[in-house]
Write a protein that holds these residues in place. Structure first.
Motif, PDB file in Angstrom:
ATOM      1  N   GLY A 498     -58.829 -53.833  -5.975  1.00 39.28           N
ATOM      2  CA  GLY A 498     -59.459 -52.546  -6.223  1.00 39.28           C
ATOM      3  C   GLY A 498     -58.512 -51.547  -6.858  1.00 39.28           C
ATOM      4  O   GLY A 498     -57.425 -51.917  -7.353  1.00 39.28           O
ATOM      5  N   TYR A 499     -58.925 -50.307  -6.838  1.00 35.59           N
ATOM      6  CA  TYR A 499     -58.168 -49.238  -7.479  1.00 35.59           C
ATOM      7  C   TYR A 499     -58.105 -48.018  -6.562  1.00 35.59           C
ATOM      8  O   TYR A 499     -59.022 -47.771  -5.769  1.00 35.59           O
ATOM      9  CB  TYR A 499     -58.821 -48.815  -8.815  1.00 35.59           C
ATOM     10  N   TYR A 500     -57.010 -47.267  -6.709  1.00 32.75           N
ATOM     11  CA  TYR A 500     -56.882 -45.955  -6.090  1.00 32.75           C
ATOM     12  C   TYR A 500     -56.889 -44.911  -7.201  1.00 32.75           C
ATOM     13  O   TYR A 500     -56.156 -45.045  -8.196  1.00 32.75           O
ATOM     14  CB  TYR A 500     -55.585 -45.830  -5.283  1.00 32.75           C
ATOM     15  N   ILE A 501     -57.684 -43.854  -7.017  1.00 34.55           N
ATOM     16  CA  ILE A 501     -57.785 -42.781  -8.012  1.00 34.55           C
ATOM     17  C   ILE A 501     -57.172 -41.528  -7.408  1.00 34.55           C
ATOM     18  O   ILE A 501     -57.496 -41.150  -6.269  1.00 34.55           O
ATOM     19  CB  ILE A 501     -59.261 -42.525  -8.418  1.00 34.55           C
ATOM     20  N   ASP A 502     -56.273 -40.871  -8.133  1.00 32.18           N
ATOM     21  CA  ASP A 502     -55.642 -39.630  -7.702  1.00 32.18           C
ATOM     22  C   ASP A 502     -56.017 -38.514  -8.661  1.00 32.18           C
ATOM     23  O   ASP A 502     -56.244 -38.759  -9.872  1.00 32.18           O
ATOM     24  CB  ASP A 502     -54.113 -39.757  -7.657  1.00 32.18           C
ATOM     25  N   GLY A 503     -56.076 -37.297  -8.161  1.00 30.20           N
ATOM     26  CA  GLY A 503     -56.392 -36.140  -8.980  1.00 30.20           C
ATOM     27  C   GLY A 503     -55.391 -35.026  -8.766  1.00 30.20           C
ATOM     28  O   GLY A 503     -54.670 -34.994  -7.765  1.00 30.20           O
ATOM     29  N   ARG A 504     -55.366 -34.107  -9.721  1.00 26.99           N
ATOM     30  CA  ARG A 504     -54.459 -32.959  -9.628  1.00 26.99           C
ATOM     31  C   ARG A 504     -55.061 -31.811 -10.428  1.00 26.99           C
ATOM     32  O   ARG A 504     -55.546 -32.008 -11.544  1.00 26.99           O
ATOM     33  CB  ARG A 504     -53.084 -33.329 -10.202  1.00 26.99           C
ATOM     34  N   ALA A 505     -55.053 -30.630  -9.821  1.00 26.89           N
ATOM     35  CA  ALA A 505     -55.519 -29.445 -10.545  1.00 26.89           C
ATOM     36  C   ALA A 505     -54.481 -29.064 -11.596  1.00 26.89           C
ATOM     37  O   ALA A 505     -53.269 -29.132 -11.346  1.00 26.89           O
ATOM     38  CB  ALA A 505     -55.756 -28.291  -9.589  1.00 26.89           C
ATOM     39  N   VAL A 506     -54.950 -28.689 -12.760  1.00 26.98           N
ATOM     40  CA  VAL A 506     -54.035 -28.295 -13.834  1.00 26.98           C
ATOM     41  C   VAL A 506     -53.255 -27.068 -13.381  1.00 26.98           C
ATOM     42  O   VAL A 506     -53.834 -26.092 -12.887  1.00 26.98           O
ATOM     43  CB  VAL A 506     -54.829 -28.008 -15.127  1.00 26.98           C
ATOM     44  N   GLY A 507     -51.931 -27.131 -13.511  1.00 28.52           N
ATOM     45  CA  GLY A 507     -51.075 -26.051 -13.047  1.00 28.52           C
ATOM     46  C   GLY A 507     -50.452 -26.320 -11.698  1.00 28.52           C
ATOM     47  O   GLY A 507     -49.545 -25.619 -11.279  1.00 28.52           O
ATOM     48  N   SER A 508     -50.939 -27.351 -10.999  1.00 30.66           N
ATOM     49  CA  SER A 508     -50.377 -27.721  -9.700  1.00 30.66           C
ATOM     50  C   SER A 508     -49.572 -28.999  -9.847  1.00 30.66           C
ATOM     51  O   SER A 508     -49.846 -29.840 -10.710  1.00 30.66           O
ATOM     52  CB  SER A 508     -51.502 -27.923  -8.671  1.00 30.66           C
ATOM     53  N   LYS A 509     -48.575 -29.163  -8.987  1.00 27.98           N
ATOM     54  CA  LYS A 509     -47.747 -30.370  -9.003  1.00 27.98           C
ATOM     55  C   LYS A 509     -48.158 -31.358  -7.929  1.00 27.98           C
ATOM     56  O   LYS A 509     -47.635 -32.466  -7.896  1.00 27.98           O
ATOM     57  CB  LYS A 509     -46.278 -29.987  -8.815  1.00 27.98           C
ATOM     58  N   GLU A 510     -49.061 -30.953  -7.042  1.00 24.90           N
ATOM     59  CA  GLU A 510     -49.456 -31.798  -5.927  1.00 24.90           C
ATOM     60  C   GLU A 510     -50.659 -32.659  -6.309  1.00 24.90           C
ATOM     61  O   GLU A 510     -51.686 -32.151  -6.741  1.00 24.90           O
ATOM     62  CB  GLU A 510     -49.796 -30.948  -4.705  1.00 24.90           C
ATOM     63  N   TRP A 511     -50.507 -33.981  -6.155  1.00 25.61           N
ATOM     64  CA  TRP A 511     -51.611 -34.907  -6.371  1.00 25.61           C
ATOM     65  C   TRP A 511     -52.374 -35.090  -5.071  1.00 25.61           C
ATOM     66  O   TRP A 511     -51.798 -35.005  -3.985  1.00 25.61           O
ATOM     67  CB  TRP A 511     -51.096 -36.270  -6.845  1.00 25.61           C
ATOM     68  N   PHE A 512     -53.669 -35.328  -5.156  1.00 27.34           N
ATOM     69  CA  PHE A 512     -54.472 -35.620  -3.974  1.00 27.34           C
ATOM     70  C   PHE A 512     -55.230 -36.923  -4.200  1.00 27.34           C
ATOM     71  O   PHE A 512     -55.538 -37.291  -5.343  1.00 27.34           O
ATOM     72  CB  PHE A 512     -55.461 -34.490  -3.682  1.00 27.34           C
ATOM     73  N   ALA A 513     -55.493 -37.629  -3.113  1.00 35.16           N
ATOM     74  CA  ALA A 513     -56.183 -38.913  -3.192  1.00 35.16           C
ATOM     75  C   ALA A 513     -57.685 -38.672  -3.337  1.00 35.16           C
ATOM     76  O   ALA A 513     -58.282 -37.931  -2.562  1.00 35.16           O
ATOM     77  CB  ALA A 513     -55.896 -39.748  -1.946  1.00 35.16           C
ATOM     78  N   CYS A 514     -58.301 -39.317  -4.330  1.00 35.50           N
ATOM     79  CA  CYS A 514     -59.745 -39.208  -4.518  1.00 35.50           C
ATOM     80  C   CYS A 514     -60.497 -40.223  -3.664  1.00 35.50           C
ATOM     81  O   CYS A 514     -61.649 -39.999  -3.302  1.00 35.50           O
ATOM     82  CB  CYS A 514     -60.106 -39.395  -5.986  1.00 35.50           C
ATOM     83  N   ASN A 515     -59.878 -41.376  -3.409  1.00 37.85           N
ATOM     84  CA  ASN A 515     -60.478 -42.357  -2.504  1.00 37.85           C
ATOM     85  C   ASN A 515     -59.383 -42.901  -1.610  1.00 37.85           C
ATOM     86  O   ASN A 515     -58.196 -42.888  -1.963  1.00 37.85           O
ATOM     87  CB  ASN A 515     -61.161 -43.485  -3.281  1.00 37.85           C
ATOM     88  N   LEU A 529     -64.951 -31.497  -5.770  1.00 40.88           N
ATOM     89  CA  LEU A 529     -64.074 -30.681  -6.614  1.00 40.88           C
ATOM     90  C   LEU A 529     -64.579 -29.240  -6.657  1.00 40.88           C
ATOM     91  O   LEU A 529     -65.742 -28.949  -6.361  1.00 40.88           O
ATOM     92  CB  LEU A 529     -64.015 -31.274  -8.024  1.00 40.88           C
ATOM     93  N   ILE A 530     -63.671 -28.351  -7.039  1.00 44.69           N
ATOM     94  CA  ILE A 530     -64.009 -26.927  -7.108  1.00 44.69           C
ATOM     95  C   ILE A 530     -64.724 -26.657  -8.424  1.00 44.69           C
ATOM     96  O   ILE A 530     -64.192 -26.976  -9.493  1.00 44.69           O
ATOM     97  CB  ILE A 530     -62.743 -26.065  -6.994  1.00 44.69           C
ATOM     98  N   PRO A 531     -65.928 -26.096  -8.384  1.00 47.08           N
ATOM     99  CA  PRO A 531     -66.646 -25.815  -9.635  1.00 47.08           C
ATOM    100  C   PRO A 531     -65.843 -24.908 -10.552  1.00 47.08           C
ATOM    101  O   PRO A 531     -65.271 -23.916 -10.129  1.00 47.08           O
ATOM    102  CB  PRO A 531     -67.936 -25.129  -9.153  1.00 47.08           C
ATOM    103  N   GLY A 532     -65.800 -25.280 -11.830  1.00 47.81           N
ATOM    104  CA  GLY A 532     -65.092 -24.494 -12.827  1.00 47.81           C
ATOM    105  C   GLY A 532     -63.607 -24.781 -12.918  1.00 47.81           C
ATOM    106  O   GLY A 532     -62.957 -24.379 -13.887  1.00 47.81           O
ATOM    107  N   GLU A 533     -63.017 -25.483 -11.932  1.00 41.36           N
ATOM    108  CA  GLU A 533     -61.588 -25.797 -11.962  1.00 41.36           C
ATOM    109  C   GLU A 533     -61.339 -26.945 -12.935  1.00 41.36           C
ATOM    110  O   GLU A 533     -62.217 -27.763 -13.224  1.00 41.36           O
ATOM    111  CB  GLU A 533     -61.124 -26.173 -10.552  1.00 41.36           C
ATOM    112  N   THR A 534     -60.118 -27.009 -13.462  1.00 38.80           N
ATOM    113  CA  THR A 534     -59.750 -28.053 -14.421  1.00 38.80           C
ATOM    114  C   THR A 534     -58.810 -29.044 -13.748  1.00 38.80           C
ATOM    115  O   THR A 534     -57.859 -28.645 -13.073  1.00 38.80           O
ATOM    116  CB  THR A 534     -59.070 -27.433 -15.658  1.00 38.80           C
TER     117      THR A 534
END
Length: 1385
Positions: A498-515, A529-534
Motif C-alpha cells: 500500500g501507500y502512505y500519503i502525507d500533506g503539508r500546508a503551504v508555508g508550514s514545515k510540519e507534515w501530517f499523515a493523511c492516512n 482539510l481547511i476550506p480555502g487553505e493551500t
C-alpha cells in the motif's frame, strides 16, 4: 393543445407497458435542452476537464504470451470441459433472444401509446369536463402498526388536482416524515400510511378540483389494537406479518454518517437513520457493513444494530486496522440502498515523545506445530525518527501475559516465532522501535493454534528490500474540505502492500499523515482539510521491508469544490397573479458547483399535460420572474434550471399546480426568499423579502411564526408587527431544528403565510468568529472586520447595514483579502451608527453581525485621531526628584521611544544643553528622558519644558516650579546636600526608634554606619549621660538602650551621640505625648496577650481578684468592670498592681459585690479581656475565708509583744549592775515573765523584776557575778498570744579581755553600770498598706517575734542557749495559714 392522460387499465393493448412515459419524455426534453445550452465550446471544455481528471484509468488488456508446456496442458484440460457447457450456453442465448424480443415489443408498444395519447389529448383538449371519480375510495379496517393504502382514479379536463384530507384537515407529508406518502401516476392517486396507530382512525377524503368544479371521495380507516398484553401477542394476531421478508421492505436513507476521524483507543459510532415502510418491530431491515469491500461480522471489536429507524456500527476500541472505507448496504424492495464514507484513525499519543506509531494488520502465516510466521504492516512516520526495527510479543490464549519473542529488533515486517507448544493457541502483537523509544503495541492478532501442517513453505523468501518511490503525484479539487490525490505507481513495487500519503500546508514545515493504514490503490481522497487553505502532498510506498523514499511534492492546490454544474433550485412559490401572468420565486441551488450561479431558465406546462415549454431563452439572473401569456383559470406547473460556468444543471422538481387567476384579496400576498444569518446555539436572524402583491393597501409590518421541525404547532415570535424585513430570534435550544414562516400585514389584516423555510439547526459552525471593530494602527481608519471560518473560490462577503446591502455607499469601502473582509468608514459620525452584518456566500451559512454604538464609536474616534495626529504617548509627564548630594533630576517617561528620537529642555524660555552643571540623557528601552541639575539654588526657580520629536509624532510636557513648590524642592535639595556631607563621617543610618521585647522591656535602638573602632557612642537623657550596663558596640552596626519596667518616670528627651575624628552625628528621641502613648500601647499589646485568667485571693481586708501578666504599669489602659459597669477606685473597691500583676480588692464584701468581674487591657487596637464569676459557691467560700483571715489579723494586731529596748547580747564586767528594760504592748495588757536558762526569775534583792504602767518591763541584776551569765528571756502574753525574746548575758572579771561576740551578736558591749535608757515606746504596728507584694501575707510587728504556736516564723539569730520549754509559756492562739497563691501562667 393539452393532452389527456388515459389510465393504463382502460387500454388493453398497453397493459404490458412498464415504463413511465412522463419519465422518458422528460429525459428527451432534457437532452434537447442540454444540447441547446451546451453549444458553447468553452463551456464544454470546462465541464470535460473535471470529468477527465476524476475518471478512473481504463483497463488495458495485457499482451498474450507464448504458451508453455504447462499452459498447453491446462488448455487441454479446460477444453475437455467446454463441450459439457455448450448446452447451457445455448439455453442462455435462447433466453437472451427472447428477452430482447420482449424489449423490442415493449418499445413498440410505448411508441404506440405515445402516439395515441397525443392524438387522444388533441381530441379531448377542447372538451371541458369536471372531475369525476372512476374508482372511489373504499374503507379499511387494519391492525395497529400495519400499513394501509388508499387509492382512487379520477378524470377530468383540465386534469384535476387531488388533495388529501384527514378529518377535514389537509394531510402534509412534511409534517410527519416517513408517515405519509402521496403518489399520483396516470390518473391513479394514492395515500400510503406507513405504520398505523389508533389515532389514525378517521375519515379520509380525496378532493379533486379543476376550473369546472370539484369532486370528493371519502372512506373511513379503522385501526384496531389487538387484545394481547405484550407486543409479541399483538404481532401474533397478524399472521401475514411473519411472512414478510426484510428484502420486501421499502427503505429510504435519511441522515448518513459522514467522513469520520478517530484516535487509537477511543470508540466511534457510524449511524445512518432511515425510514422503513412498513416499520415492523419483528422484521428489521437486512443491513450489512463492509470495510474496504470486506464483509464485517459482529464481534468484540465491531458491534452492529439495526432497527426501523437507524442502523449503527460501533467500534469500541479503535485501532489503525479499522481505518478504511466503510459501507452500509441495506436490502430493499427495489434492490439495495448503500452509503459509504471513509474512517480515518490517527495514532494515539506515544508513551515516549518521538516514539513511532503502532504497527498494524498483524497476521500469522505458515502455521506449524512449533512455529508460525508473523507478518504486519509498518506505521507511517512523518515527523518521527526512522524505524530501526520491531519487537514481536506472544500471549497464550486465555491469559494476559505477553512474552517478547525476539531479543533484538527485527528490521523486516515478518518474523518466524519458534518454541510454540503443540495444540496451544496464541495471540501475537508487534511494537515498533526508533531512537526515541518503543511504540504502543499493535492490536493483537486473531487466535492461532499450533498444529501440524500438511505442507509447509519456506519461512522467509529472498530479501528484496523496500520499493522504489512513487512517481509523479497530482492533486485536484474535490470538495470544499477534501482533495483528490493520484500518483504513478513505483517502478519497482517488490510485494507492495500500500501507500502512505502525507500533506503539508503551504508555508508550514510540519507534515501530517493523511492516512494511518496503507492504502492499496494509487488514488486517494484526503478529507478534513481547511476550506480555502493551500496544500502540497507526497506519497511513500510500503512493503514488509519498510517505507520507500518520499515522492516529489505535488503542486500546491487550494481546497475548493470541483467545478460542476449547480444543483437544482427548489422552493418554487407563487407570489402573485393577475389572470394572465404568474410571478414565481425560488431558492438558490444548495450547491453552486464551484462557480457562481449566473443564469436561471424557467419551464412551464399546463397541469394536465406532460410537455414542458421554455419560457425564457435568455438567462434570468434574479430569483423572481413573472411568467406571462397564461390563460385565466388554468393550472400551471413550473420548474427551474440553474446555470454556471460549467453549464446548466438539472431541473428542479415541478412546482405544485398554480392557478392563474387575478388576486383580488385586500390582504397582502406571501413574503418570500426566507433565509437565515448569524445562526448560533441560542439565536439566529431570519430575513425575508417583501410580498410582491401588497393587497388593497401598503404593507405595514410582518409577523414571524416558528415551530419545531416536524411539528405543525406554530408560535408567533413578535407580539407587534415589525416594519423591517428581518427579526432576531433568541431563546433557541442548542442543537434543535426549527422551521419558520412570515406573514405580511396591512390595514386590511394579515396576509398569506410564506412558504415554510428550510429546517435550520440552532448550532454555530465550527470555528465561527464574530465581527471585530477596530482602528487601523497605521492609517487610523475605523473598520469592522470578519475572518471567515470557511471560504471557497467563489465566495463573496456581502455587507449590510440594518440588513440592507451597503452596495456602493460612499460612506464605507469594502475590501477582502483571503479569509478576511474589512468594511472601512470613510468619515465616521453618528449617521454610521447601527447594526452591521456580513454574509459569506457559497458557504454553509458563515455570517456575523455587530452593533456599532455611540460610546464605541467615540472611543474609536479618539484613537483614530491619535493615530492620524500622532503624539508621543507619555507614561509620566515632566516631574522632578531630589537625588543624593542635593542634585535635582527632571525626567519624563514615554510609552515607547525609537532610537532616532530627538528632544530639548527649555528653562524659562531658554534652551539648556548638556554641559557644566547640567547632564541631559535618554534611555530608549525605558523611554526615559532626563536632565540633572548639579547645583540647585534660588536661581533655578521657574518653568521647565521638554519637547520631544520621534518620527512623525511629537509631544511637549512642562513643569512649573515656583512659590511654595520651589521652596519645598530647594529645602529638600539643601537637606540632601547636608545629608551627603553628614554621611562622609560616622552617622546614623537609622535614627532612634523604640521596640518592645517579649518581656516588655522597652529598647531605644538605632543603626550606625561608616564607623570604626575609635568611634565613640554616648547615651543622654535630658542632657545627662546614661551609662548602660553593657557598653554600646558601634562595630556591630546597631546600638540599643534598654528601659526596663517602663513607666511615666522614663519620659524625657533621649539623645544618642556618635563621633570620631571625622565628625559627629546626633539622634534625639522625645518620649512624651503620642510617643509615650505608643510605647505604653506596645507594652499593653504584649502584656495583654500574656495575661492569665483572673484568680481570687482572700485577705483580711476583703476579696482580691488578681491578673498576672509579663509586666504591669498603671499607665496601661486597664479597666475593671463589675457586671459590665466600669469600676472606679474607692475605699470600697481598691485598684492597684505590682510589676507583674494587676489587682482589684473588694473591701468589706457584701452580697452587692456578687457577680461577674472582668479586666480589659487595651493596646489602642485590640482589647484583651479576662473574666471571673464571683457568685454562688465561689462567693460563699471566699467570704468565709475573708472572715477567717480578718479574725487572724485582729489577733495578730492585739497580741502581746516586745516593742523595743532589749539588746540581743549584753556583756558586763563583774560587780556592775545590769538593767534589762523594754517596752511591751498588748490589748488587753499582757502579762510579763522573765526567765534565765529557761527557769523563771523571781524578784529579790539581787534580781529585781518590775512592770510599770503596763508598758515598761525591767529586770535589774545588782552586782553581777559570773554566775549571772546565761540566756535570759522575757515572755509577754495576753489572750491573743504573745512573744518570747531572748538576751544573752556574759559577765567577765576585772582585767580580763572582753570576750568577742559570737556570730549574730553585737560587736560592742554595753558595760554601763546602769542600763542605757530605753527608747520611747513605739506605737503598735500598722495594718498593711494598700500595695501588697506579689504574694501578700498578713501584717507582722516591726520586730521579729517567735510565738510558740506560729510555725514557720524566723527569729533573729540567737545564742545556742536552749530555748525554755513550751509548757512554761502562756497559751498562744494558733496562727492562720495564708491563702494559697495560684501559680503564674
Amino acid at each position: 393543445m393539452a393532452s389527456k392522460v388515459i389510465p393504463w387499465y382502460k387500454k388493453k393493448h398497453v397493459s404490458q407497458v412498464k415504463t413511465d412515459y412522463a419519465y422518458h419524455h422528460s429525459k428527451h426534453v432534457v437532452k434537447q435542452q442540454t444540447e441547446r445550452k451546451f453549444s458553447s465550446k468553452s463551456a464544454s471544455q470546462v465541464q470535460a476537464q473535471p470529468t477527465e481528471a476524476m475518471a478512473e484509468p481504463a483497463y488495458t488488456i495485457p499482451v498474450f504470451r507464448q504458451r508453455t508446456a504447462e499452459d498447453t496442458e491446462e488448455y487441454q484440460r479446460v477444453s475437455s470441459n467446454v463441450g459439457k457447457g455448450l448446452v447451457v450456453i445455448q439455453e442462455e442465448l435462447h433466453r437472451m433472444r427472447m428477452a430482447t424480443k420482449a424489449q423490442v415489443d415493449s418499445l413498440a408498444i410505448q411508441k404506440e401509446v405515445k402516439d395515441m395519447m397525443k392524438r387522444r389529448g388533441d381530441l379531448l383538449e377542447e372538451v371541458p369536463k369536471m372531475p369525476d371519480f372512476l374508482v372511489a375510495l373504499r374503507p379499511h379496517t387494519v391492525w395497529e402498526k400495519t400499513p394501509v393504502k388508499l387509492f382512487c382514479t379520477v378524470e377530468g379536463n383540465p386534469r384535476p388536482i387531488v388533495k388529501w384530507y384527514k378529518g377535514g384537515v389537509p394531510v402534509d407529508p412534511l409534517n410527519a416524515p416517513g408517515k405519509y406518502k402521496i403518489e399520483s401516476k396516470y390518473g391513479v392517486h394514492s395515500l400510503i400510511i406507513s405504520r398505523c396507530v389508533v389515532s389514525d382512525t378517521a375519515e379520509y377524503s380525496a378532493v379533486a378540483t379543476n376550473q369546472h368544479g370539484t369532486a370528493t371521495s371519502k372512506a373511513t380507516i379503522i385501526v384496531k389494537r389487538p387484545g394481547g398484553a405484550s407486543e409479541s401477542c399483538q404481532l401474533g394476531l397478524v399472521p401475514h406479518l411473519t411472512e414478510i421478508h426484510p428484502s420486501k421492505l421499502e427503505v429510504t436513507l435519511l441522515e448518513r454518517f459522514p467522513v469520520s476521524f478517530g484516535v487509537e483507543g477511543n470508540s466511534i459510532k457510524l449511524v445512518c437513520t432511515m425510514v422503513v415502510v412498513p416499520d415492523l418491530p419483528n422484521v428489521p431491515p437486512l443491513a450489512q457493513w463492509y470495510r474496504d469491500d470486506k464483509l464485517l461480522k459482529p464481534n468484540k471489536l465491531a458491534a452492529m444494530s439495526v432497527s426501523g429507524s437507524a442502523a449503527c456500527l460501533t467500534l469500541p476500541h479503535l485501532a489503525k486496522d479499522d481505518e478504511g472505507l466503510f459501507t452500509l448496504r441495506i436490502f430493499t424492495k427495489d434492490g439495495t440502498a448503500e452509503h459509504s464514507a471513509y474512517l480515518f484513525v490517527s495514532d494515539a499519543a506515544p508513551s515516549v515523545a518521538g516514539a513511532p506509531g503502532a504497527p498494524m494488520s498483524v497476521k500469522a502465516y505458515d502455521i506449524n506445530s512449533d512455529y508460525v510466521l508473523v507478518a504486519w504492516k509498518p506505521p507511517n512516520t512523518v515527523n518521527e525518527a526512522p524505524i530501526t526495527g520491531y519487537f514481536v510479543d506472544r500471549c497464550e490464549a486465555g491469559t494476559d501475559t505477553w512474552v517478547q519473542c525476539n531479543d533484538s529488533p527485527v528490521k523486516v515486517c515478518k518474523y518466524p516465532v519458534h518454541g510454540l507448544s503443540l495444540g496451544h493457541s496464541y495471540h501475537f502483537r508487534v511494537r515498533a522501535v526508533n531512537k526515541a523509544g518503543i511504540s504502543r503495541p499493535s492490536r493483537k492478532s486473531d487466535k492461532v493454534t499450533a498444529i501440524d501442517a500438511a505442507e509447509s513453505e519456506r519461512l522467509q523468501g529472498t530479501v528484496e528490500g523496500v520499493p522504489s518511490a512513487p512517481g509523479q503525484i497530482v492533486a485536484t479539487r474535490n470538495t470544499k474540505s477534501s482533495v483528490f490525490v493520484q500518483w504513478e505507481t513505483p517502478k519497482n513495487q517488490k510485494n507492495l502492500v500500500g501507500y502512505y500519503i502525507d500533506g503539508r500546508a503551504v508555508g508550514s514545515k510540519e507534515w501530517f499523515a493523511c492516512n494511518h493504514k496503507p492504502f492499496r490503490h494509487n488514488r486517494f481522497v484526503v478529507h478534513g482539510l481547511i476550506p480555502g487553505e493551500t496544500y502540497v502532498f507526497r506519497v511513500q510506498a510500503v512493503n514488509v521491508f519498510g517505507l520507500s523514499e518520499e515522492s516529489q511534492e505535488s503542486s500546491p492546490i487550494a481546497v475548493e469544490p470541483a467545478l460542476a454544474t449547480p444543483s437544482a433550485p427548489y422552493g418554487i412559490t407563487m407570489l402573485s397573479s393577475d389572470g394572465s401572468s404568474i410571478t414565481v420565486a425560488w431558492k438558490s441551488p444548495k450547491h453552486c458547483g464551484g462557480s457562481k450561479v449566473n443564469a436561471y431558465y424557467i419551464d412551464k406546462r399546463d397541469a394536465d399535460t406532460l410537455v414542458w415549454k421554455e419560457f425564457n431563452l435568455s438567462a434570468v439572473t434574479e430569483r423572481v420572474c413573472t411568467v406571462d401569456n397564461l390563460k385565466d383559470g388554468t393550472f400551471y406547473e413550473f420548474r427551474i434550471q440553474a446555470g454556471n460556468l460549467a453549464g446548466v444543471g438539472l431541473p428542479s422538481a415541478p412546482s405544485v399546480p398554480m392557478k392563474c387567476e387575478a388576486w383580488t384579496m385586500a390582504e397582502p400576498g406571501p413574503a418570500y426568499d426566507l433565509s437565515f444569518s448569524e445562526v448560533r446555539g441560542e439565536s439566529l436572524v431570519i430575513l425575508w423579502k417583501a410580498p410582491v402583491y401588497t393587497g388593497a393597501s401598503a404593507v405595514t409590518g410582518y409577523f414571524v411564526d416558528m415551530a419545531d421541525k416536524g411539528s405543525s404547532e406554530f408560535v408567533t415570535l413578535n407580539k407587534e408587527a415589525v416594519s423591517h424585513c428581518y427579526l432576531q430570534v433568541t431563546g433557541l435550544e442548542k442543537g434543535k431544528s426549527y422551521v419558520f414562516r412570515v406573514c405580511g400585514v396591512n390595514a386590511n389584516g394579515v396576509g398569506k403565510p410564506s412558504q415554510l423555510s428550510e429546517p435550520v439547526c440552532a448550532k454555530a459552525l465550527p470555528g465561527t468568529k464574530e465581527i471585530v471593530a477596530g482602528v487601523d494602527e497605521e492609517t487610523g481608519d475605523i473598520f469592522l472586520s470578519l475572518e471567515a471560518c470557511e471560504i471557497c473560490e467563489t465566495s463573496k462577503f456581502l455587507w449590510s447595514k440594518n440588513y440592507k446591502p451597503v452596495g456602493d455607499c460612499p460612506r464605507v469601502t469594502v475590501t477582502a483579502k483571503g479569509r478576511t473582509s474589512r468594511l472601512t468608514f470613510t468619515n465616521p459620525d453618528k449617521d454610521d451608527l447601527g447594526r452591521y452584518s456580513v454574509v459569506v456566500t457559497d458557504t454553509d451559512g458563515v455570517s456575523s453581525s455587530h452593533t456599532l454604538t455611540e460610546d464605541a464609536l467615540n472611543t474609536m474616534l479618539e484613537l483614530s485621531y491619535a493615530i492620524k495626529h500622532p503624539i508621543v504617548p507619555l507614561k509620566h509627564s515632566l516631574n522632578y526628584e531630589i537625588l543624593e548630594k542635593g542634585h535635582v533630576r527632571f525626567w519624563v517617561q514615554a510609552v515607547k521611544l525609537s532610537p532616532s528620537v530627538s528632544y530639548r529642555f527649555i528653562v524659562n524660555d531658554k534652551e539648556v544643553t548638556s554641559g557644566e552643571g547640567h547632564k541631559i540623557s535618554h534611555d530608549v528601552a525605558s523611554g526615559v528622558i532626563q536632565m540633572t541639575v548639579d547645583h540647585f539654588t534660588r536661581s533655578n526657580e521657574g518653568t521647565y519644558t521638554v519637547q520631544i520629536h520621534d518620527g512623525k509624532a511629537k509631544t511637549q510636557s512642562s513643569l512649573v516650579l515656583v512659590g511654595d513648590v520651589f521652596k519645598a524642592a530647594l529645602k529638600e535639595a539643601e537637606f540632601q546636600r547636608k545629608e551627603h556631607i553628614r554621611k562622609q563621617g560616622p552617622h546614623f543610618s537609622e535614627y532612634l526608634y523604640f521596640t518592645v521585647t517579649e518581656d516588655c522591656t522597652v529598647r531605644l535602638a538605632c543603626k550606625v554606619a561608616n564607623v570604626k573602632k575609635e568611634s565613640a557612642f554616648h547615651w543622654y537623657k535630658e542632657d545627662e549621660e546614661i551609662v548602660p550596663e553593657t557598653p554600646p558596640n558601634v562595630m556591630s552596626g546597631a546600638c540599643a538602650l534598654p528601659l526596663p519596667l517602663f513607666s511615666r518616670k522614663d519620659q524625657g528627651v533621649y539623645k544618642a551621640v556618635l563621633s570620631d575624628d571625622r565628625g559627629k552625628d546626633t539622634s534625639t528621641f522625645d518620649i512624651s505625648g503620642k510617643v509615650f502613648d505608643d510605647i505604653i500601647n506596645a507594652i499593653a499589646h504584649i502584656a495583654g496577650a500574656s495575661a492569665s485568667d483572673l484568680v481570687m485571693q482572700c485577705t483580711p481586708e476583703g476579696i482580691r481578684l488578681q491578673c498576672y501578666m509579663s509586666y504591669y504599669t498603671e499607665e496601661m489602659k486597664t479597666v475593671w468592670k463589675h457586671k459590665g459597669t466600669k469600676i472606679a477606685s474607692s475605699e470600697k473597691m481598691r485598684i492597684g498592681g505590682a510589676a507583674e500583676m494587676a489587682w482589684m480588692q473588694i473591701c468589706d464584701p457584701s452580697d452587692k459585690e456578687k457577680g461577674q468581674y472582668s479586666i480589659e487591657i487595651s493596646d489602642g487596637v485590640t482589647t484583651h479581656t479576662r473574666t471571673f464569676d464571683l457568685s454562688g459557691q465561689a462567693y460563699t467560700d471566699a467570704y468565709e475565708e475573708y472572715l477567717r483571715l480578718k479574725a487572724a489579723a485582729f489577733a495578730e494586731k492585739n497580741r502581746g509583744r516586745v516593742v523595743g529596748g532589749l539588746p540581743d547580747v549584753a556583756t558586763i564586767m563583774e560587780e556592775k549592775s545590769l538593767s534589762l528594760t523594754c517596752t511591751v504592748w498588748g490589748e488587753p495588757t499582757p502579762e510579763v515573765s522573765w526567765f534565765k536558762n529557761e527557769q523563771e526569775v523571781a524578784s529579790n534583792e539581787h534580781t529585781k523584776v518590775t512592770f510599770d504602767g503596763g508598758k515598761f518591763a525591767s529586770l535589774v541584776i545588782n552586782k553581777v557575778t559570773p554566775e549571772d551569765s546565761g540566756k535570759y528571756s522575757i515572755n509577754v502574753r495576753n489572750k491573743y498570744g504573745g512573744e518570747f525574746v531572748e538576751i544573752t548575758v556574759s559577765v567577765y572579771k576585772h582585767g580580763e579581755q572582753i570576750p568577742e561576740p559570737k556570730l549574730g551578736q553585737a560587736k560592742t558591749a554595753t558595760p554601763a553600770a546602769t542600763p542605757a535608757p530605753s527608747k520611747s515606746p513605739a506605737p503598735p504596728a500598722k495594718t498593711p498598706t494598700s500595695t501588697p507584694s506579689k504574694a501578700p501575707t498578713p501584717a507582722q510587728s516591726q520586730k521579729s517575734s517567735t510565738p510558740a504556736s506560729t510555725p514557720g516564723s524566723t527569729p533573729v539569730p540567737k545564742s545556742p542557749t536552749p530555748t525554755p520549754p513550751r509548757s512554761v509559756k502562756s497559751p498562744t492562739p494558733p496562727r492562720f495559714m495564708k491563702s494559697p497563691t495560684p501559680p503564674r501562667k
